[in-house]
Design a protein around this motif. Structure first.
Motif, short mmCIF file in Angstrom:
data_model
loop_
_atom_site.label_atom_id
_atom_site.label_comp_id
_atom_site.label_asym_id
_atom_site.label_seq_id
_atom_site.Cartn_x
_atom_site.Cartn_y
_atom_site.Cartn_z
N ASN A 1 27.26 47.05 47.73
CA ASN A 1 27.51 47.73 46.41
C ASN A 1 27.86 46.78 45.33
O ASN A 1 28.49 46.76 44.59
N LYS A 2 26.89 45.56 45.28
CA LYS A 2 27.07 44.74 44.36
C LYS A 2 26.90 45.67 42.82
O LYS A 2 27.37 44.81 41.81
N HIS A 3 26.34 46.61 42.87
CA HIS A 3 25.86 47.18 41.59
C HIS A 3 27.31 47.85 40.99
O HIS A 3 27.22 48.24 39.74
N ILE A 4 28.43 47.74 41.73
CA ILE A 4 29.57 48.38 41.21
C ILE A 4 30.67 47.38 41.04
O ILE A 4 31.89 47.76 40.59
N GLY A 5 30.63 46.22 41.53
CA GLY A 5 31.75 45.34 41.69
C GLY A 5 31.72 44.30 42.91
O GLY A 5 30.71 44.08 43.44
N ILE A 6 32.68 43.35 42.89
CA ILE A 6 32.83 42.62 43.90
C ILE A 6 33.79 42.76 45.00
O ILE A 6 34.83 43.75 44.74
N ALA B 1 44.21 45.08 44.44
CA ALA B 1 44.42 43.64 43.57
C ALA B 1 45.43 44.06 42.40
O ALA B 1 45.39 45.08 41.93
N PHE B 2 46.09 42.69 42.21
CA PHE B 2 47.07 42.83 40.93
C PHE B 2 45.91 42.43 39.61
O PHE B 2 45.11 41.86 39.86
N ASP B 3 46.35 43.37 38.78
CA ASP B 3 46.10 42.70 37.31
C ASP B 3 46.99 42.24 36.64
O ASP B 3 48.24 42.32 37.06
N ASP B 4 46.88 41.28 35.96
CA ASP B 4 47.71 40.43 35.14
C ASP B 4 48.54 41.02 34.05
O ASP B 4 48.54 40.40 32.92
N ASP B 5 49.43 42.10 34.14
CA ASP B 5 50.24 42.77 33.21
C ASP B 5 51.30 43.81 34.02
O ASP B 5 51.01 43.86 35.21
N THR B 6 52.13 43.59 33.43
CA THR B 6 53.58 44.15 34.04
C THR B 6 53.33 45.51 34.49
O THR B 6 53.65 45.89 35.72
N VAL C 1 36.75 46.08 45.48
CA VAL C 1 38.10 46.40 44.97
C VAL C 1 38.18 46.40 43.50
O VAL C 1 37.54 45.54 42.86
N LYS C 2 38.83 47.19 42.96
CA LYS C 2 39.21 47.11 41.43
C LYS C 2 40.50 47.53 41.11
O LYS C 2 40.94 48.72 41.67
#
Length: 759
Positions: free
Chosen positions: A435-440, A232-237, A454-455
């Protein structure tokens, strides 16, 4: 008197070739097949001519066999395969520089030679002594080669057998035995060769089909074995360029990539408080497109990437224009696979033709301190209600109001043109996330069947410190999954438990020996141990039992439950032996849920002893956070000699025009079970949806569900729309290709499948 033909041998010497020699080879190849070799001989006389080379004669016999293949006499394609193998064995011996014998050479010596040449990994000689390799060599059975049909053996040789100095140098059973040795390399010494034999037997008898990365890479030094990745992209360069690097590394290692791009600010959004400066998602997608083309996996094919965008994103309409022919070509990306991620809220808005708002994620993040891409279910709906109020009060700068049904019509219009975008149902997927306890789970993988938490990796600015450049990194998670499929066409009912156990063990072992191309994928492997056991050959399984595909839902219910039960039980058994996955605590599994359901659901709906399995998981845990996933398997089903995945056949008989000529393709039981094979182009696609929904109840990840609409049958946009709505309401997690047969045509064409998931 036997007829004679004048030929020229490869060394140029002239000699007479007696037809009796040809007859002898044909008689051997026809052994056990339901064909009359005399019919082949009578057809050969038409095609023989004077001064043919031995190679030309051999090819003529094969081509004639393929021409004789029909629904009534399908075994001719197997005879053609056996004749191809005769020539293949000779070529391999020549490539190795060893005298030709009509049998496999010493396996132990082959391994040593291949390790010395750098073809095989040196791990083989580090883990196994000569006596082990000699004993393993006794497991190898050449007769398994003779079970392939022509299409299967041709594809196996061309795509999967290893080469040396541009010549294929490996034979099928060597490949499968070597894979078995490497898969079981870390088993306890006292049972290791027994496990090797079991694994080899399952692979050689085509009970289990390996995904492409395992089948191609496992014998090689430092090979990636994982099929599916999602980042996944995060929104910074810094994050954007890091994600580009991830896509490149994964593509170069042979994996298919899913990329969630929903965090990227929309076109015209603010950068450093200046409105209108952001380029939006399209420029980033174009870079991903070019990376996929650049990392072409050894020149065999371009990298394969699905780019996923949530349906609330302000760039959605530009996203849907990525692959249309009209418009600015500088904003096109024809080599990625678009995916639209939809929520229950969006689907209800579509159903009721309500207004739908598109937002810029950066503005929402800056003003309200939450990331829309990270929300699903009630949290997402609460956030959306708040944003709608903010729009009404004039507090949101960048938004667009559209009609939800009109937007979905645009999605469908693009699908009819190109088969995409894929559709993934975000809330359905995340409700079943153990695994809802760690993210989506933000989106699906390339073939929509494999996904988990995914993070994005967050990367700080560079700084110069003690003579070196440093930056702080908060590591994310890149979904990483290994795949195999059970070949239902070849399974007997009493084999299900043992085959599921072997399949789960194969994949769990692969996690420990794979060389993952990105560190976040290695981290995901270690923490979640995600695997995907799938199914293929369902149409054959049903036909063999005299069950038509239409009306098979009860049989599929029973099959799906057995599949889920035995795979889950196998993972629990591994947890007892080796320990559960590290993030088990806090998961659905740890809270007394299987497939996100409690004991009472299974007591009401299931027939097997799930109660005992619940007790075992409570005691020992589970080894793998996700266990089952059904991939499309279009190409690997040809190697396996079965129908693809869990879908009905496209055609009972067709000719595949490829580099091997005109190759007939028929299902394995077509002669005896003709009327039980039903073609997808003649089936109401709501029946497909219903059957997939039945399977989905017992598949903890996803199913590659293709829909095929035959426009020659007065199918309308309303029919397609209602089928999509049916898929959402019945709990399907995603829609893969939405394919169409255009009017006055019998061809449905889309992009090639992802080979990484083929298995």
């Amino acid at each position: 008197m036997a007829k004679r033909y004048r030929v020229i041998k490869r060394d140029g010497e002239s000699a007479a070739l007696d037809i009796a020699k040809i007859r002898k080879v044909i008689q051997w190849a026809a052994e056990g097949l339901d064909i009359n070799p005399i019919e082949l001989e009578s057809n050969l006389e038409i095609h023989f001519r004077n001064n043919m080379t031995t190679g030309e004669i051999h090819e003529t016999v094969i081509e004639t066999s393929l021409r004789l293949t029909s629904i009534e006499e399908p075994d001719w394609r197997i005879l053609a395969a056996r004749l191809k193998l005769v020539d293949f064995y000779k070529r391999v011996h020549m490539a190795r520089g060893i005298p030709y014998e009509y049998r496999y050479p010493s396996y132990c010596q082959t391994v040593k030679d291949f390790v010395a040449k750098g073809i095989y990994t040196p791990v083989l000689l580090e883990k196994y002594a000569d006596k082990d390799l000699h004993k393993a060599g006794q497991f190898l059975q050449q007769d398994y080669d003779y079970d392939y049909d022509f299409a299967g053996i041709s594809l196996l040789i061309k795509r999967y057998m290893l080469e040396y100095e541009n010549q294929v140098i490996e034979m099928p059973q060597e490949a499968l035995l070597t894979i078995a040795l490497l898969i079981e390399q870390n088993q306890p010494q006292e049972i290791r060769l027994q496990r090797v034999r079991d694994t080899y037997s399952m692979l050689a008898r085509r009970k289990i089909s390996l995904a492409t990365p395992i089948l191609i890479n496992l014998r090689k030094p430092n090979g990636n074995l994982s099929s599916c990745f999602i980042t996944a992209f995060d929104d910074d360069t810094n994050s954007i360029f890091h994600t580009f690097e991830q896509v490149g590394q994964i593509s170069s290692g042979g994996g298919g990539v899913g990329v969630s791009i929903s965090r990227i600010r929309s076109q015209g959004a603010r950068i450093r408080n200046s409105l209108g400066r952001a380029g939006g998602v399209v420029p980033n997608i174009r870079v991903v497109n070019d990376i996929a083309l650049y990392f072409n996996q050894g020149g065999k094919r371009a990298g394969a990437v699905t780019v996923a965008l949530d349906s609330w994103h302000l760039d959605m309409e530009d996203f849907l224009e990525l692959q249309t022919e009209n418009g600015d070509q500088r904003r096109k990306a024809y080599d990625v696979f678009p995916q639209v991620v939809v929520s229950d809220r969006f689907m209800r808005a579509v159903e009721h033709s309500e207004d739908w708002y598109l937002f810029d994620p950066h503005e929402i993040r800056s003003k309200y301190q939450y990331e829309l891409a990270d929300l699903w279910g009630e949290e997402f709906e609460t956030a959306l209600d708040h944003l709608y109020t903010e729009v009404d009060e004039g507090h949101i700068e960048l938004f667009e109001k559209v009609n939800a049904k009109d937007l979905y019509k645009q999605i469908m219009k693009v699908q009819i043109e190109s088969g995409m975008p894929y559709i993934s149902f975000k809330d359905t997927i995340n409700r079943a996330n153990p695994n809802k306890h760690i993210g989506i789970i933000p989106c699906t993988n390339l073939c929509v069947e494999s996904f988990s938490v995914v993070k994005p990796t967050r990367i700080g600015p560079q700084r110069f410190e003690n003579g070196s450049i440093h930056r702080d990194v908060e590591p994310g998670l890149v979904h990483t999954c290994n795949l195999v499929s059970l070949n239902l066409a070849n399974l007997e009912d009493d084999e299900f438990s043992s085959v599921c156990e072997t399949a789960v063990r194969i994949l769990d072992n692969c996690i420990d020996i794979t060389d993952v191309p990105v560190a976040e994928g290695q981290r995901h492997n270690e923490l979640l141990r995600t695997i995907g056991v799938g199914l293929m050959g369902l149409a054959d399984y049903l036909a063999r039992r005299d069950i038509p595909y239409i009306g098979a839902t009860d049989a599929v219910d029973k099959l799906a439950e057995e599949f889920a039960y035995h795979c889950t039980s196998a993972s629990c058994k591994l947890a007892e032996e080796r320990g559960g996955y590290p993030l088990f605590a806090g998961s659905d599994w740890s809270q007394g849920l299987i497939l996100s359901r409690d004991r009472s659901w299974f007591a009401e709906h299931a027939t097997l002893d799930w109660d005992t399995l619940f007790d075992r998981i409570a005691k020992y845990g589970i080894r793998n956070s996700h266990i089952t996933a059904i991939a499309p398997n279009t190409s690997s089903s040809i190697v396996q000699g079965c129908t693809a995945s869990i879908l009905p056949i496209f055609s009972k008989f067709y000719i595949d025009n490829n580099s091997n000529g005109n190759v007939p393709i028929v299902p394995p039981y077509i002669k005896e079970k003709l009327w039980h094979y039903q073609e997808s182009k003649h089936i109401d696609q709501k029946i497909i949806v219903d059957l997939v929904a039945r399977l989905q109840k017992y598949v903890d990840t996803g199913i590659s569900m293709e829909l095929l609409f035959n426009l020659n049958k007065n199918i309308t946009a309303k029919d397609i729309y209602e089928t999509h709505m049916d898929a959402w309401k019945k709990g399907c997690k995603a829609i893969y290709y939405t394919r169409s047969i255009q009017k006055n045509s019998n061809i449905a064409s889309v992009k090639d499948e992802c080979l990484s998931c083929a298995g």
